[in-house]
Every structure is written in structure tokens, then in C-alpha cells.
Design an enzyme around this catalytic site. Structure first.
Site, PDB file in Angstrom:
ATOM      1  CG  ASP A 286     -85.798  29.157  38.181  1.00 47.16           C
ATOM      2  OD1 ASP A 286     -86.296  28.590  37.188  1.00 47.16           O
ATOM      3  OD2 ASP A 286     -86.308  29.087  39.305  1.00 47.16           O
TER       4      ASP A 286
HETATM    5  C1  BGC Z   1     -89.047  27.266  38.555  1.00 46.52           C
HETATM    6  C2  BGC Z   1     -88.095  26.102  38.529  1.00 46.52           C
HETATM    7  C3  BGC Z   1     -88.362  25.236  37.337  1.00 46.52           C
HETATM    8  C4  BGC Z   1     -88.249  26.080  36.093  1.00 46.52           C
HETATM    9  C5  BGC Z   1     -88.452  25.301  34.810  1.00 46.52           C
HETATM   10  C6  BGC Z   1     -89.090  27.980  37.224  1.00 46.52           C
HETATM   11  O1  BGC Z   1     -90.104  28.928  37.189  1.00 46.52           O
HETATM   12  O2  BGC Z   1     -88.668  28.146  39.586  1.00 46.52           O
HETATM   13  O3  BGC Z   1     -88.205  25.379  39.727  1.00 46.52           O
HETATM   14  O4  BGC Z   1     -87.473  24.166  37.315  1.00 46.52           O
HETATM   15  O5  BGC Z   1     -89.229  27.100  36.160  1.00 46.52           O
HETATM   16  O6  BGC Z   1     -89.762  24.932  34.636  1.00 46.52           O
END
Ligand code: BGC
Ligand code: BGC
Length: 748
Positions: A286
């Protein structure tokens, strides 16, 4: 020269090479060939994902990378969150024409509940219990997103959660593992279709691995700690189903699990994900989650964090740059063998090959294609029907709903004309001008001269004269339609709350409007369950509309007008008050269960209760999991267990009769729950194990059959093996988790 060689190698392989008869796929052979030409830094580049300037920010800022230069240097394998359409082509051209090996970029974005056409937030869609429709919605999202230049979405979110304080419940499918598993798998099928090389299909991403839905106290990014048994019983099934459906990628979660952050958790990423579940795609961290291991306190610096992530088998790092910044040193000093990089990079190259990117790096996107692909009438119609099916009628005293089309309607409240409130969190590439608000939807369906609109208050505060004006509007009307709830951006990521009660200003508005004596129909606009016990009495009807998407206002009109009957059923319990959280229907019985007669009552004001309960609040939620009314009535009868005794490994078959005993056509969701009465571990008091939407005309009946497979009856046994045990089971079928029609069967 090298690049030309790589490309001609593609042509060779695409033409079908018959000389090397090993059991590698063409994609694997291609990737191995390419890996032989890549430097360590280029491999690390493929294993790195960056956000360009101007891209959507979904995490703390702090990095500044010169993306253009890095692309030319072969250091960017993937780009996320690009907003400006022309840059798909500009960046791709840079990668293909100006980097040494010309490896195309994989573009990713959070296409979570639609791309241009926005479907209801995922929690809302789950309340349809309509897995086919959800699969279709993912297909539509993939068609639009791929036409834009994207080949990868960060969806489905498979995190089961029973805690609405956690804002991200809006992105998931509710509190139940069985339903979440079905929906997660369907979304993967929708995004990826039959064949990834079809240019309208995109990679799905199972997230957030793992157990992200259980952060302590519902606080975002917080620690998760639970037993492995609980993890396997309740959290793993949805991820597993999505992986078995063929998901090409997985995203780690921010949390630690059992003391090890997910992005450095080799047990999760290698032992469970790859060795046990057989996942053979690639894993992305993430946002910044690799570097965050420094703050978790398990890595001393970025290099150490990169080491932990690599050793845990994490293929691609999102945004923080620790792989590209430190990976070479880790290989040079012998900490990380280059063969591990090869293994991890290979999964990424294989995915790019399977998407057809090496054959044609520009196959996703293109202005002409984009214009034709978006806002197709049938996609908008699908968004409308899913929105309609997602809305849950929780209360309808004296049949206030549906509304007579000739009546004077005062539409009041902060959300009626707010497009953002329709689209909710992760609103993709939505456009306000394409979104039908509640006000617009009602005006179009009812006599628009008889529909007035008054704001009344802001979501969290009073506005000058707002309540007086609202009361005046209510007096002139026959009925009040009051939009209450939470703003569209107050669910989703970074939106944890310590209370899920209505804000005070809205409670005041409701109370004031109620004094007029006019019937009050509340439309609850929300991305999470809310605690409504203190205000429910003032509502004559209550329809949860969620953040319903592009066609939200039209769908509201469909239901309020009676053109359709509500059919949504809750997939998360609605608590009475905050103190009950987390709350779930599938709780354990405990050694001191509350006697049935007390479950819904406030009790024991004088005598101390030696049961598992609270002093002044019932255990039950205000509205239970599975609950939802319609404009007609259904009856469940004639439950027959066709196989009252089965051997281990055999299916259990059950039949039930469902009848529409009301005066209108309508759809119910027949739900089957089981309880394993005596097992080697404590089991939930009820578990959903089957469901089907049944559409019936007034007076019509139908027999519905359920089949329980051995997997449906399996759990993480005392010996930690997933399997069944002999014993007696109860089953119940009905239209919510408190269904009373009961049967029994035995596994011999
Ligand atoms: C979130 C994810 C997301 C990623 C990319 C993160 O902060 O937890 O769910 O896919 O950002 O935007
Ligand atoms: C309590 C114990 C106590 C025991 C005997 C139980 O209900 O949990 O703490 O020692 O009763 O009174």
C-alpha cells in the site's frame, strides 16, 4: 540495440516458439529472456510504482521524484493515480522510446465503484445481494477505465469489518465473510473478464492483505491483533475467494498483524498467499507502506525496510522509493540475492505480457475509444438499477411510502442537491454535471412545481434561519423528505469517527421538522452504518440510500414514487449506539449468553445481570444484518431438509417456499443461516451460508433450493485444519439474520 533485441524477442515469442519445450508459459519465457538483459537497477525500477505530480494524493506527501527522468532511466515500472488523460500516452512513449529496454508502464488507479459512471459505494452495492449485477458493474468500470489508459485497478477491497467507526467500511462488502467472498470473486471476474489480453480487461487487486478491517477501536491505520483462527475463519475467506477467482495482483495492508507489518510479513505474503492459496501474480505494497515499517519500529531505515519487504516476497513498492533507492546496495552487500529480485520482478513482467502491453503499449486508452466507451446508456441504466436495489428500507410506518405523485413534497436537508454526496468516497473520474442529485431526481419524477427544496442546516452545523425556513417549508407540504447523514468524503480512507450518531445540527433539524406533524421520510445518505436509536422515533419512514452514484437521484425517485419496491438488505448491523461497536450478527455465544427474552430489551435496571450484556443497553442492534423492508410482504414456509443426515464430504440440500403475500410485486433476499451446535472450537451463533434474490408478483410463491457444500460447513478446527466435523446443525431461512423458520441436519 538492447531494446531492439527485447522487442524482436517479443515478436519471436508471439509468433509461437516451438523450439524450447519446457513447461514455462510464453509469458514466463518472455520475462526470463528480458530479465537476462536487465540490470539490477532496471529490475528494481520495474518493482517500483510512483505517483506523478498532479496525480491524486491518497497518502501523506513528502516524496519528490523526477518522474520523467526516472522513466527514461528505466526506473518506473508502474504509475498510479494519473488524472490527466494525455499523460498516459506521453509517459508511455517516454518509457517505450527513451528507456534502454523500452518496457511499457503499467498504469493503475483506484477504480473502486465505477470510473466515469459511478455505482453506489461498495457497501451499498453489497446490500443488493446481487452478485451478477456487481460483476457487471465491475465489467463496466473496466471498460471505461481501460479506454482511458488504465490496465490495473486497486479493487476489490475484501476487508470484512464490523466496525463502522472505521471509515473504510464503505469500500467493502460488510461484516459477513460468506457474502464478501462471493462479491469479491465476482468483482475480480468483472474486471479481468475471461482473458487479460482483451484490451477492455484490467488487472484486479485484492486488498488490503490482510485483516485491515479489524483496526483497534476502528481507528484508521491502527494495529490489528487477532488469533490466527479468527483470521482464518472470518477474514481470510474473502481474500481467498478473490484469489481463487484469478486475481492477478494483491495489495498489502497498512496494519501490523501479530506484531509484523503486513508489507514485511513473510508468513502472510509467502506462506499463506503463495504457498497455501497458490497465488502466482504480484503483490504491491500500500501507499508508502514499505517505508512505514520504519515508523512501525521494525526497520531502522529505508534500506532495512526494503530488505524486510523483499524478504517477505513483496514484488512492487508503492511510492516511497525504498526499492529503487536501496535495492542495489542490498544486492551488492549480499543481503538480498539477485535471484530473489528475478523471481519478484518476473511476476510483474508476466502480468505486463499477459495484458498485451509488450505487443502494443498503447492498447489501453486512446481518445476516440475513450469517447465511445464512457457513459453508455446501458451502463447508466445498470448504475440506476444497482442503486435502486442497494437502498434499504428500514422503517415505513403507516405505509408513508411510496408517495402519491400529486402531493406537495418539501425536500429538506444538507444532501439533496449535493453531487458529491451521491458519489461518495473514491468517486473515480466522476463529474458533478453527470450526477443526478436527489433534488433533481424527485423533481423529474414528481410534479416539479410541488417539490420545494430547503437546505435547513449544514452537515455538522446550523445555518442562519435554516431551521425556521425548513419548518415553514414543511408546513406548506403534505410530506417531508429529509436528507440526513454524512458528507460524501467522510467515509472511506482516513475517515474514522468516534461516533456514528447523527451530528447534532441534523438532529435539531429533524426534531424541528417533526413538530409540524407532517410525515417525515428520512433518506439516510451515508457510507457507514449509523446509530439512530435516539432519533428513530421522529422518523415515519427511513430509507438508507448510501452514496448511490451517478444515477442516485433517479433511483431514489424510482423507490419513493412506488415505480419500484425497495429490495436492499443490510450487510452491516446498524447499532443502537456507539458503545455497542464493533457489532456483528455472527458473534460467539459465550459461556453466559443472554436469555432470548432479554436480547432486544433494556433490562436489569435494578438487579445486576450475570450475563454477557450491558447494564442499560440491549445486545441487539437497532436493525440487524440482513434486514430490509419492501412495499409488499413475504412469507417463508415449508422448510424441508432433503438430506437430514449426510456423511462428511457430502452436500446438504434444503428447500423452502417463499411467497409474496402483499399487494405489489417485489423482491426479497432469502437468506440461509447455520449454527454448528457442538464443535471443537466455539462457533458463531449464526453464519450466513446461502442467499438468493427472489422476485415475486403479488400472490406468487416459489420453491427455492439451497445446497450447502462441505466447504460451506468447514471452519478452522481445533487442529488448525480447514474442514468439517461430524455433529448436529441448526439452520434458519428468512429475510434477515433473526429468521425463525428452523430446520436441522447432522453430519455423521
Ligand atoms: C489506500 C489504498 C489505495 C492506495 C492508492 C492507499 O492509501 O489504502 O486502498 O489503493 O492508497 O491510492
Ligand atoms: C467471579 C469471580 C469470583 C467468583 C466467586 C465469579 O462470578 O467472576 O471473580 O471469585 O464468582 O464469587
Amino acid at each position: 540495440m538492447k531494446r531492439l533485441f527485447a522487442i524482436s524477442a517479443v515478436a519471436f515469442l508471439l509468433a509461437g516458439c516451438s523450439c524450447c519445450r519446457d513447461n514455462r508459459t510464453d509469458a514466463e519465457k518472455f520475462a526470463d529472456n528480458l530479465l537476462e538483459q536487465m540490470t539490477v537497477r532496471e529490475k528494481l525500477g520495474q518493482m517500483s510504482q510512483f505517483r506523478p505530480k498532479g496525480g491524486v494524493v491518497t497518502g501523506p506527501e513528502g516524496h519528490s521524484f523526477n518522474i520523467e527522468q526516472m522513466i527514461k532511466d528505466g526506473e518506473v515500472g508502474s504509475i498510479l493515480s494519473l488524472r490527466d488523460l494525455e499523460y498516459f500516452e506521453i509517459y508511455q512513449k517516454l518509457a517505450v522510446d527513451s528507456s534502454r529496454l523500452g518496457i511499457p508502464i503499467l498504469f493503475a488507479h483506484d477504480i473502486i465503484h465505477g470510473c466515469k459512471v459511478i455505482f453506489p459505494i461498495n457497501l451499498g452495492s453489497s446490500c443488493t445481494w446481487d452478485v451478477d449485477a456487481i460483476r457487471k458493474s465491475a465489467r463496466v468500470a473496466a471498460e471505461e477505465a481501460s479506454a482511458m489508459g488504465l490496465a490495473w485497478t486497486f479493487s476489490p477491497m475484501c476487508d470484512v469489518s464490523a466496525d463502522p467507526r472505521w471509515g473504510r467500511v464503505s469500500e467493502g462488502s460488510g461484516e459477513d465473510p460468506y457474502l464478501a467472498a462471493k462479491i469479491s470473486a465476482a468483482m475480480v471476474e468483472g474486471y479481468q473478464g475471461e482473458d487479460l489480453s482483451d484490451s477492455t480487461t484490467i488487472l484486479a487487486c485484492v486488498k488490503h492483505f490482510a485483516a485491515y478491517g479489524a483496526p483497534e477501536a476502528g481507528r484508521e491505520y491502527n494495529t490489528v491483533d487477532m488469533s490466527e483462527r479468527m483470521f482464518r475463519d472470518r477474514y481470510l475467506p474473502a481474500y481467498k475467494a478473490a484469489i481463487e477467482a484469478g486475481a492477478a495482483t494483491v495489495m498489502t495492508s497498512f496494519n501490523d498483524y501479530d506484531g509484523i507489518p503486513a508489507s514485511g510479513n513473510r508468513w502472510l505474503l509467502k506462506d499463506v498467499l503463495r504457498d497455501e492459496l497458490g497465488f502466482d501474480g504480484f503483490v504491491v505494497s500500500d501507499y508508502d507502506a514499505v517505508h512505514e515499517m520504519v515508523y512501525h519500529g521494525v526497520a531502522k531505515d529505508g534500506k532495512d525496510a526494503a530488505r524486510l519487504a523483499l524478504e517477505a516476497y513483496l514484488n512492487m513498492e508503492m511510492t516511497s522509493g525504498d526499492y529503487i533507492n536501496h535495492g542495489e546496495k542490498l544486492v551488492e552487500d549480499g543481503t538480498i540475492p539477485e535471484s530473489l529480485l528475478d523471481e519478484l520482478c518476473r511476476n510483474i513482467l508476466v502480468a505486463k505480457y499477459e495484458l498485451g502491453l509488450f505487443e502494443d503499449p498503447y492498447r489501453y486508452g486512446g481518445m476516440e475509444r475513450f469517447k465511445k466507451a464512457i457513459y453508455k446508456p446501458e451502463a447508466i441504466e445498470l448504475a440506476r438499477s444497482i442503486a435502486r436495489e442497494s437502498m434499504v428500507l428500514l422503517k415505513n410506518d403507516d405505509d408513508v411510502l411510496p408517495l402519491d405523485k400529486g402531493r406537495n413534497i418539501a425536500v429538506i436537508g444538507p444532501f439533496a442537491s449535493d453531487a458529491r454526496a451521491m458519489n461518495g468516497t473514491w468517486d473515480g473520474f466522476s463529474e458533478a454535471k453527470r450526477t443526478v442529485t436527489i433534488e433533481q431526481g424527485l423533481k423529474a419524477r414528481f410534479n416539479d412545481r410541488r417539490v420545494t427544496f430547503t437546505r435547513g442546516c449544514d452537515p455538522y452545523s446550523h445555518i442562519k434561519g435554516g431551521i425556521d425556513e425548513a419548518v415553514r417549508a414543511a408546513r406548506f407540504a403534505d410530506v417531508v423528505v429529509l436528507t440526513l447523514g454524512l458528507p460524501g468524503n467522510h467515509s472511506g480512507e482516513a475517515a474514522a469517527m468516534t461516533t456514528v450518531e447523527l451530528p447534532q445540527a441534523q438532529k435539531d433539524l429533524l426534531a424541528a421538522v417533526k413538530t409540524t406533524g407532517k410525515p417525515v421520510v428520512v433518506l439516510l445518505v451515508t457510507g457507514r452504518p449509523m446509530a439512530l436509536e435516539s432519533v428513530e422515533d421522529m422518523m415515519d419512514a427511513l430509507l438508507v440510500v448510501w452514496h448511490p452514484g451517478t444515477a442516485g437521484g433517479t433511483a431514489v425517485a424510482d423507490l419513493l414514487s412506488g415505480d419500484y419496491s425497495p429490495s436492499g438488505h443490510l450487510t452491516m448491523s446498524f447499532p443502537r449506539c456507539d458503545g455497542q461497536l464493533p457489532i456483528r450478527y455472527n458473534y460467539k455465544n459465550t459461556g453466559r449468553p443472554l436469555p432470548d427474552s432479554y436480547v432486544h430489551k433494556q433490562h436489569h435496571k435494578t438487579k445486576k445481570p450475570y450475563y454477557s450484556c450491558y447494564l442499560f443497553t440491549p445486545n441487539s442492534p437497532l436493525y440487524p444484518f440482513g434486514y430490509g423492508l419492501s412495499y409488499t410482504d413475504f412469507r417463508y414456509s415449508d422448510l424441508k431438509v432433503l438430506t437430514p443426515e449426510v456423511k462428511e464430504g457430502e452436500d446438504v440440500k434444503i428447500k423452502v417456499k417463499v411467497s409474496n403475500v402483499g399487494k405489489r410485486r417485489g423482491t426479497t433476499v432469502a437468506q440461509l443461516y447455520i449454527r454448528d451446535l457442538v464443535a471443537s472450537t466455539t462457533r458463531p451463533v449464526r453464519e450466513l451460508k446461502g442467499f438468493v434474490r427472489v422476485d415475486l408478483k403479488a400472490g406468487e410463491s416459489r420453491e427455492v433450493e439451497f445446497v450447502l457444500t462441505p466447504d460451506d460447513l468447514s471452519f478452522c478446527r481445533k487442529d488448525m485444519v480447514w474442514g468439517t466435523e461430524p455433529g448436529d446443525f441448526s439452520i434458519w431461512i428468512g429475510d434477515d439474520c433473526e429468521a425463525e423458520l428452523e430446520g436441522k441436519f447432522t453430519i455423521k
